[in-house]
Write an enzyme that holds these catalytic residues in place. Structure first.
Site, PDB file in Angstrom:
ATOM      1  N   ASP A 127       2.380   2.467  -3.372  1.00 48.22           N
ATOM      2  CA  ASP A 127       3.669   3.026  -2.932  1.00 48.22           C
ATOM      3  C   ASP A 127       4.153   2.200  -1.741  1.00 48.22           C
ATOM      4  O   ASP A 127       3.686   2.392  -0.614  1.00 48.22           O
ATOM      5  CB  ASP A 127       3.503   4.501  -2.532  1.00 48.22           C
ATOM      6  CG  ASP A 127       3.253   5.405  -3.759  1.00 48.22           C
ATOM      7  OD1 ASP A 127       2.673   4.899  -4.749  1.00 48.22           O
ATOM      8  OD2 ASP A 127       3.628   6.592  -3.715  1.00 48.22           O
ATOM      9  N   LYS A 195      10.985   5.620  -5.397  1.00 48.02           N
ATOM     10  CA  LYS A 195      10.486   6.855  -4.760  1.00 48.02           C
ATOM     11  C   LYS A 195      11.385   7.190  -3.584  1.00 48.02           C
ATOM     12  O   LYS A 195      11.795   6.285  -2.827  1.00 48.02           O
ATOM     13  CB  LYS A 195       9.044   6.612  -4.304  1.00 48.02           C
ATOM     14  CG  LYS A 195       8.414   7.724  -3.455  1.00 48.02           C
ATOM     15  CD  LYS A 195       6.966   7.386  -3.120  1.00 48.02           C
ATOM     16  CE  LYS A 195       6.355   8.371  -2.121  1.00 48.02           C
ATOM     17  NZ  LYS A 195       4.973   7.990  -1.733  1.00 48.02           N
ATOM     18  N   LYS A 224      10.112   8.957  -8.503  1.00 47.85           N
ATOM     19  CA  LYS A 224       9.163   9.852  -7.814  1.00 47.85           C
ATOM     20  C   LYS A 224       9.912  10.558  -6.695  1.00 47.85           C
ATOM     21  O   LYS A 224      10.529   9.883  -5.842  1.00 47.85           O
ATOM     22  CB  LYS A 224       7.983   9.054  -7.245  1.00 47.85           C
ATOM     23  CG  LYS A 224       7.024   9.917  -6.398  1.00 47.85           C
ATOM     24  CD  LYS A 224       5.790   9.152  -5.957  1.00 47.85           C
ATOM     25  CE  LYS A 224       4.911   9.983  -5.021  1.00 47.85           C
ATOM     26  NZ  LYS A 224       3.690   9.243  -4.575  1.00 47.85           N
TER      27      LYS A 224
HETATM   28  O1  LIG Z   1       4.652  11.187  -0.891  1.00 40.78           O
HETATM   29  C1  LIG Z   1       4.534  11.144   0.268  1.00 40.78           C
HETATM   30  C2  LIG Z   1       5.069  12.096   1.225  1.00 40.78           C
HETATM   31  O2  LIG Z   1       4.604  11.770   2.482  1.00 40.78           O
HETATM   32  C3  LIG Z   1       4.749  13.578   1.015  1.00 40.78           C
HETATM   33  O3  LIG Z   1       5.592  14.270   1.894  1.00 40.78           O
HETATM   34  P1  LIG Z   1       5.262  15.759   2.400  1.00 40.78           P
HETATM   35  O4  LIG Z   1       4.108  15.662   3.349  1.00 40.78           O
HETATM   36  O5  LIG Z   1       6.554  16.231   3.060  1.00 40.78           O
HETATM   37  O6  LIG Z   1       4.893  16.575   1.167  1.00 40.78           O
END
Ligand SMILES: O=C[C@H](O)COP(=O)(O)O
Length: 329
Positions: A127, A195, A224
């Site tokens: 990512d 993403k 994503k």
């Molecule tokens: O996908 C990566 C993100 O940092 C997830 O964010 P979050 O901690 O707000 O769920």
């Protein structure tokens, strides 16, 4: 929808009703995704903990939860890859690592080093954070060159496999033209996903983000949704709008809500079986319309704000640099 001539008798009315019902179902089929089984929903989730000072028990918990629920991957910082690889070995759970996280302005050499550690360390997904500074300064070729360079790293994978590359574009920090630019360049660079967010700055993913990114991804990339997805309904709304992966640090809460929603559906269906069925199918060959739970999230063909943006292009150069700066870092 073509208007039929007014039916002359009951048989013709039934044929007209059947055609109308097919048209409705066709519309629902495009937008209505039947409720996902919790085990199906789990496969959309990257179970995420992007802390930088995690203890072994933190990583054990993350990996064991991912195995228990059947999540798609765990998503961690690059320096935890070998620990997670050992903990997940033999399971179907993949490993996503973040690269150039969270600001994305690292030099290519740094992003390469983290990516190579991932490629050699057994990760399944990278990512990678977009260098928004280059986009903001209209340095599009440099954005493409960086992404193309990282895409080529597939060639060094010891197992000869394909690493899924996801470009984190940070939609909350971009204008709509910049989101379009980021998605188009990612597509040309043959990335697998775009993403929405790092989860570290600004708002997280929005439904509008997913609509626009899905539209720009065409059939070449997936989307994503990540950042601020804290509950089952939000996760389902993102999926119904076109997200193929959900990045979240709330995966366990979402799964518990998914199980509760399934139990509620089953209870409703049982009640419906007892109630007199006044929704007889129209014509024997046409299955009953599914009961809709709330309004389906309509997948728009082309979000209106995209057309507005493109129309703006004529009046002012949205994508071109007013004063071209080809500065070097
Ligand atoms: O996908 C990566 C993100 O940092 C997830 O964010 P979050 O901690 O707000 O769920």
């Amino acid at each position: 929808m073509a208007e039929f001539p007014t039916p002359k008798d009951n048989a013709e009315w039934v044929l007209a009703f059947q055609q109308e019902a097919r048209d409705i179902r066709a519309a629902f089929d495009q937008t209505y995704i039947p409720p996902l089984e919790p085990s199906e929903l789990a496969k959309y989730i990257d179970h995420t903990n992007l802390g930088t000072e995690l203890l072994a028990e933190d990583l054990d918990k993350l990996c064991d939860e991912a195995i228990k629920y059947g999540f798609a991957t765990v998503c961690v910082r690059w320096h935890y890859i070998s620990y997670c690889e050992q903990r997940l070995r033999g399971s179907s759970v993949g490993i996503s690592i973040v690269v150039g996280f969270p600001e994305g302005t690292q030099r290519l050499q740094e992003k390469r080093a983290e990516s190579i550690a991932g490629e050699h360390g057994g990760c399944t997904d990278l990512d990678i954070v977009l260098n928004r500074d280059l986009v903001r300064n209209y340095r599009y070729s440099e954005v493409y060159d960086e992404l193309h360079n990282l895409r080529e790293l597939d060639k060094i994978r010891p197992d000869g496999g394909h690493t899924k590359l996801k470009l984190i574009i940070e939609t909350s920090q971009l204008t709509i033209p910049e989101v379009i630019v980021a998605c188009v360049i990612a597509r040309y660079a043959r990335f697998d996903y775009v993403k929405t967010s790092t989860g570290m700055i600004g708002r997280g993913a929005s439904i509008e983000d997913i609509r626009l990114m899905k539209f720009m991804a065409r059939d070449k990339m997936k989307v994503k949704a990540s950042g601020g997805i804290r509950d089952y309904n939000t996760a389902i709304a993102m999926i119904e709008t076109g997200a193929s992966r959900i990045g979240t640090s709330s995966g366990i809460k979402i799964m518990k809500e998914a199980v509760a929603a399934k139990e509620a559906r089953e209870a409703t269906d049982k009640d419906a079986e007892k109630a007199p069925d006044d929704t007889q199918p129209v014509g024997d060959d046409f299955p009953r319309l599914r009961k809709m739970e709330g309004e389906p999230q309509l997948l728009m063909k082309g979000p209106p704000f995209v057309q507005e943006t493109i129309e703006l292009e004529e009046s002012e150069p949205l994508f071109e640099s007013p004063t071209h700066w080809s500065g070097e870092y």
